[in-house]
Design a protein around this motif. Sequence first.
Motif, short mmCIF file in Angstrom:
data_model
loop_
_atom_site.label_atom_id
_atom_site.label_comp_id
_atom_site.label_asym_id
_atom_site.label_seq_id
_atom_site.Cartn_x
_atom_site.Cartn_y
_atom_site.Cartn_z
N PRO A 1 0.86 -1.19 -0.13
CA PRO A 1 0.03 0.28 -0.15
C PRO A 1 0.60 1.12 -0.14
N LEU A 2 1.90 1.18 0.74
CA LEU A 2 3.12 2.24 0.80
C LEU A 2 3.49 2.82 -0.93
N ALA B 1 2.37 1.53 -3.66
CA ALA B 1 1.21 2.50 -4.39
C ALA B 1 1.26 4.01 -4.28
N GLN B 2 0.54 3.91 -2.67
CA GLN B 2 0.48 5.77 -2.68
C GLN B 2 1.86 6.34 -3.04
N MET B 3 2.89 6.19 -2.65
CA MET B 3 3.98 6.76 -3.17
C MET B 3 4.53 7.49 -4.41
N ILE C 1 1.77 7.62 -6.82
CA ILE C 1 0.50 7.78 -7.14
C ILE C 1 0.44 9.99 -6.79
N GLU C 2 1.56 9.49 -4.93
CA GLU C 2 1.44 11.26 -4.61
C GLU C 2 2.54 11.99 -5.69
N HIS D 1 5.38 10.90 -5.13
CA HIS D 1 7.58 11.43 -4.10
C HIS D 1 7.86 10.03 -4.92
N THR E 1 6.01 -3.60 -5.91
CA THR E 1 5.45 -4.52 -5.68
C THR E 1 4.95 -5.43 -5.40
N ASP F 1 -5.51 0.06 -8.90
CA ASP F 1 -5.12 1.38 -8.50
C ASP F 1 -5.65 1.60 -10.09
N ARG G 1 -5.04 4.51 -12.05
CA ARG G 1 -4.48 5.55 -12.45
C ARG G 1 -2.49 4.93 -11.97
#
Length: 251
Positions: A86-87, A89-91, A93-94, A96, A102, A108, A110
Amino acid sequence: MGRPLFERQAHGVMPTAAADDLAADIGNSLDTAESALSSARARSMDVSGTLQIIGHADFMAEKLSAELLPLLESGIRVHMHSGDGPLVAQMVIEGHCDLGVTAHPVTDPRLKGEVIFQDRVVAVAAPARLHNSADFSADVIKEPLLAYDLKLSLIDHWLDKNRIKYQTLLPAVVGQDLRGMRSLLCGGFGWSVMPAFLCQAQIAQGELVMLDAPVGDSEIRYHLIWLPSALRQPRIAHARQALVWGMNNSH
């Protein structure tokens, strides 16, 4: 096409049903074309700069790092970060991180992803553990368990495939770098489930034994993930292509 694709409105245009159908048919092809054009630009432009990449620490250390040499030699600096699925994918997408690795499927919309490595997932223990067990399914549940996370994602899949029933499993140790679990196993404590690439050397040296799966071993797939818009940067497009090619041709 022989059919109108847009209808004029008071403020611009609206796509027709024919245009929507066409977009659905060629959507993936456009993504592929954008990737190819970005890679072509990368070959003719300066790709120096810093690449931010995030993934599972053990995989990046023991598998991905060897594929970074061509990028480093081309002038790209690499910053490696670790995190769970999850981290990762989040990093990405945002924004960073530019690329992520993964073992979780890409869900997602996107994100785009490609499988770069797959391996067997095996159960392992120290040689003295579970040796000549008369009732393996019952005995393995009683042994101290070393797990990647409290969700027991790897272990659940292996146990389910081998039809081993259990009520609850409370790990003795939880850690997101399976190399730490491997060290404890080699020290004679507990059992665990992990990708074969992390333990095959220890099995060959007799430090660990692979437990006989009653039905069979499960499988893990590692995905390289990115935002399609990020490929407009030559450095990221070049790195993505180099890592996909390198990982797919190294095994």
